[in-house]
Design a protein around this motif. Sequence first.
Motif, mmCIF file in Angstrom:
data_model
loop_
_atom_site.group_PDB
_atom_site.id
_atom_site.type_symbol
_atom_site.label_atom_id
_atom_site.label_comp_id
_atom_site.label_asym_id
_atom_site.label_seq_id
_atom_site.Cartn_x
_atom_site.Cartn_y
_atom_site.Cartn_z
ATOM 1 N N MET A 1 2.651 -17.057 1.391
ATOM 2 C CA MET A 1 2.577 -15.579 1.827
ATOM 3 C C MET A 1 0.916 -15.041 1.409
ATOM 4 O O MET A 1 0.577 -15.315 0.224
ATOM 5 N N GLU A 2 0.141 -14.380 2.489
ATOM 6 C CA GLU A 2 -1.137 -13.863 2.014
ATOM 7 C C GLU A 2 -0.938 -12.616 1.092
ATOM 8 O O GLU A 2 0.083 -12.089 1.254
ATOM 9 N N LYS A 3 -1.793 -12.342 0.343
ATOM 10 C CA LYS A 3 -1.813 -11.305 -0.747
ATOM 11 C C LYS A 3 -2.235 -9.996 -0.050
ATOM 12 O O LYS A 3 -2.886 -9.846 0.841
ATOM 13 N N TRP A 4 -1.381 -9.073 -0.225
ATOM 14 C CA TRP A 4 -1.432 -7.712 0.430
ATOM 15 C C TRP A 4 -2.472 -6.947 -0.209
ATOM 16 O O TRP A 4 -3.063 -7.282 -1.354
ATOM 17 N N LEU A 5 -3.296 -5.875 0.651
ATOM 18 C CA LEU A 5 -4.213 -5.168 0.014
ATOM 19 C C LEU A 5 -3.306 -3.765 -0.194
ATOM 20 O O LEU A 5 -2.554 -3.534 0.760
ATOM 21 N N VAL A 6 -4.027 -3.004 -1.165
ATOM 22 C CA VAL A 6 -3.124 -1.688 -1.230
ATOM 23 C C VAL A 6 -4.154 -0.608 -1.118
ATOM 24 O O VAL A 6 -5.433 -0.658 -1.641
ATOM 25 N N GLY A 7 -4.075 0.435 -0.231
ATOM 26 C CA GLY A 7 -4.591 1.482 0.110
ATOM 27 C C GLY A 7 -4.173 2.694 -0.537
ATOM 28 O O GLY A 7 -3.066 3.094 -0.397
ATOM 29 N N VAL A 8 -4.979 3.394 -1.200
ATOM 30 C CA VAL A 8 -4.421 4.855 -1.614
ATOM 31 C C VAL A 8 -5.560 5.796 -1.433
ATOM 32 O O VAL A 8 -6.557 5.736 -1.628
ATOM 33 N N ASP A 9 -4.728 7.088 -0.938
ATOM 34 C CA ASP A 9 -5.620 8.102 -0.301
ATOM 35 C C ASP A 9 -5.452 9.468 -1.285
ATOM 36 O O ASP A 9 -4.158 9.946 -0.946
ATOM 37 N N VAL A 10 -6.029 9.588 -2.251
ATOM 38 C CA VAL A 10 -5.849 10.759 -3.195
ATOM 39 C C VAL A 10 -6.276 12.268 -2.558
ATOM 40 O O VAL A 10 -7.482 12.256 -2.351
ATOM 41 N N GLY A 11 -5.195 12.926 -2.304
ATOM 42 C CA GLY A 11 -5.523 14.323 -1.710
ATOM 43 C C GLY A 11 -5.027 15.499 -2.789
ATOM 44 O O GLY A 11 -4.411 15.113 -3.718
ATOM 45 N N GLN B 1 8.420 -7.791 -4.446
ATOM 46 C CA GLN B 1 7.012 -8.276 -4.358
ATOM 47 C C GLN B 1 6.425 -8.135 -5.938
ATOM 48 O O GLN B 1 7.110 -7.024 -6.717
ATOM 49 N N THR B 2 5.616 -8.625 -6.561
ATOM 50 C CA THR B 2 5.029 -8.328 -7.796
ATOM 51 C C THR B 2 3.342 -8.294 -7.618
ATOM 52 O O THR B 2 2.829 -8.387 -6.284
ATOM 53 N N THR B 3 2.846 -7.872 -8.847
ATOM 54 C CA THR B 3 1.310 -7.704 -8.686
ATOM 55 C C THR B 3 0.552 -8.965 -8.349
ATOM 56 O O THR B 3 -0.529 -9.312 -7.967
ATOM 57 N N ASN B 4 1.390 -10.098 -8.593
ATOM 58 C CA ASN B 4 0.798 -11.353 -8.338
ATOM 59 C C ASN B 4 0.569 -11.628 -6.633
ATOM 60 O O ASN B 4 -0.253 -12.427 -6.004
ATOM 61 N N ASN B 5 1.275 -10.677 -5.823
ATOM 62 C CA ASN B 5 1.169 -10.572 -4.382
ATOM 63 C C ASN B 5 0.151 -9.739 -3.825
ATOM 64 O O ASN B 5 0.074 -9.420 -2.714
ATOM 65 N N VAL B 6 -0.700 -9.019 -4.644
ATOM 66 C CA VAL B 6 -1.593 -8.182 -4.412
ATOM 67 C C VAL B 6 -2.998 -8.649 -4.785
ATOM 68 O O VAL B 6 -3.242 -9.060 -5.629
ATOM 69 N N LYS B 7 -3.946 -8.516 -3.708
ATOM 70 C CA LYS B 7 -5.420 -8.717 -3.985
ATOM 71 C C LYS B 7 -6.295 -7.846 -4.433
ATOM 72 O O LYS B 7 -6.902 -7.961 -5.292
ATOM 73 N N GLY B 8 -5.742 -6.611 -4.554
ATOM 74 C CA GLY B 8 -6.468 -5.354 -5.176
ATOM 75 C C GLY B 8 -6.053 -4.200 -4.594
ATOM 76 O O GLY B 8 -5.494 -3.956 -3.597
ATOM 77 N N ILE B 9 -6.610 -3.197 -5.260
ATOM 78 C CA ILE B 9 -6.188 -1.608 -4.866
ATOM 79 C C ILE B 9 -7.784 -0.921 -4.642
ATOM 80 O O ILE B 9 -8.791 -0.886 -5.170
ATOM 81 N N GLY B 10 -7.824 -0.341 -3.322
ATOM 82 C CA GLY B 10 -8.718 0.558 -2.818
ATOM 83 C C GLY B 10 -8.184 1.878 -2.775
ATOM 84 O O GLY B 10 -7.242 2.267 -2.571
ATOM 85 N N ILE B 11 -9.237 2.861 -3.439
ATOM 86 C CA ILE B 11 -8.865 4.287 -3.518
ATOM 87 C C ILE B 11 -9.932 5.072 -2.825
ATOM 88 O O ILE B 11 -11.220 4.905 -3.111
#
Length: 319
Positions: free
Chosen positions: A1-11, A60-70
């Motif tokens: 499985m390809e690793k997920w990207l996590v997107g975060v938009d703080v308002g 899923q776990t953090t092993n399945n995540v490429k990184g976090i963008g904010i």
Amino acid sequence: MEKWLVGVDVGGTNIKFAFLSDDGDIVYRWSIPTDVTNDGQNIIPDIASSILHKLHENNQTTNNVKGIGIGAPAFMNMETGFIFEAINLGWKDIDIKSELERRLMLPVVIDNDANVAAIGEMWKGAGIGSKDLLCITIGTGIGGGIIINGEIVHGTNGMAGEIGHITVNLENGILCNCGKYGCLETKSSATGMVQQAIAEIDNHPESLLFISYKQTGQLTAKMIVQAALEKDEYALKIVDTSCYYLGLAIANIANTINPSRIVIGGGVSKAGSLLLNSIQKYFNQFALPRVKMGADLAIATLGNDAGVIGAAWLVKNKL
């Protein structure tokens, strides 16, 4: 499985999250309220725990995540992720990148929220195919992102793209939150539109806005736009005045950077063609002929997803 990207938009009201594929397709999205109590001290722990919780829910776990963008509404050092100030969040001198990396053991990349929304529109929205892009977000305030040759322009200390604080009203300008007078934000943001409408509302008893305001004591940009769509003359005047200043500011920026696409987003952009046609009229008045020839104006298409998609692009391309 390809690793997920996590997107975060703080308002200032909500924090939006998404798990995305490497191609920028949203796999799962959610949001939580922004806890701005105690100078926003709970925001970073809330972001970390929410991501961990939703990973667990999705098996899923953090092993399945490429990184976090904010994306965050803040003045910051883009390279280090150090935030000098985020007025709406209560933050001052916060190292969000290091703090989140410590809590999640994942790489984190951060940028200004308006820049991130612009990147989102370039990647998957109204700016697809354009490497020279101007993106303007019209909401409570006015934010902007400038993309040249596919890269966000940050400037010497991260202040590039502060479109809302271009001075457009030299005489009798209204005081802006930034401390200057006559900023674009005081004329063309949702807040500015409401201030304009209330200032002269007693002179327009025939208007739908007068009736609503006197009955409820409230007036919003959404009400102004709706009344304008219903051909209310006073509401149309307010929208036209806002678009005049927007068209002026956008033309001056376009004369400087010569973009191929100008994307208008944010809550006020829901007025659609009413807003776009009026901005286009004044843009045409103030832009140079060859600049007009090269630039298309468009309404943003990603809505509330622009920030999380742009944040995911940061992970894909900057980590």
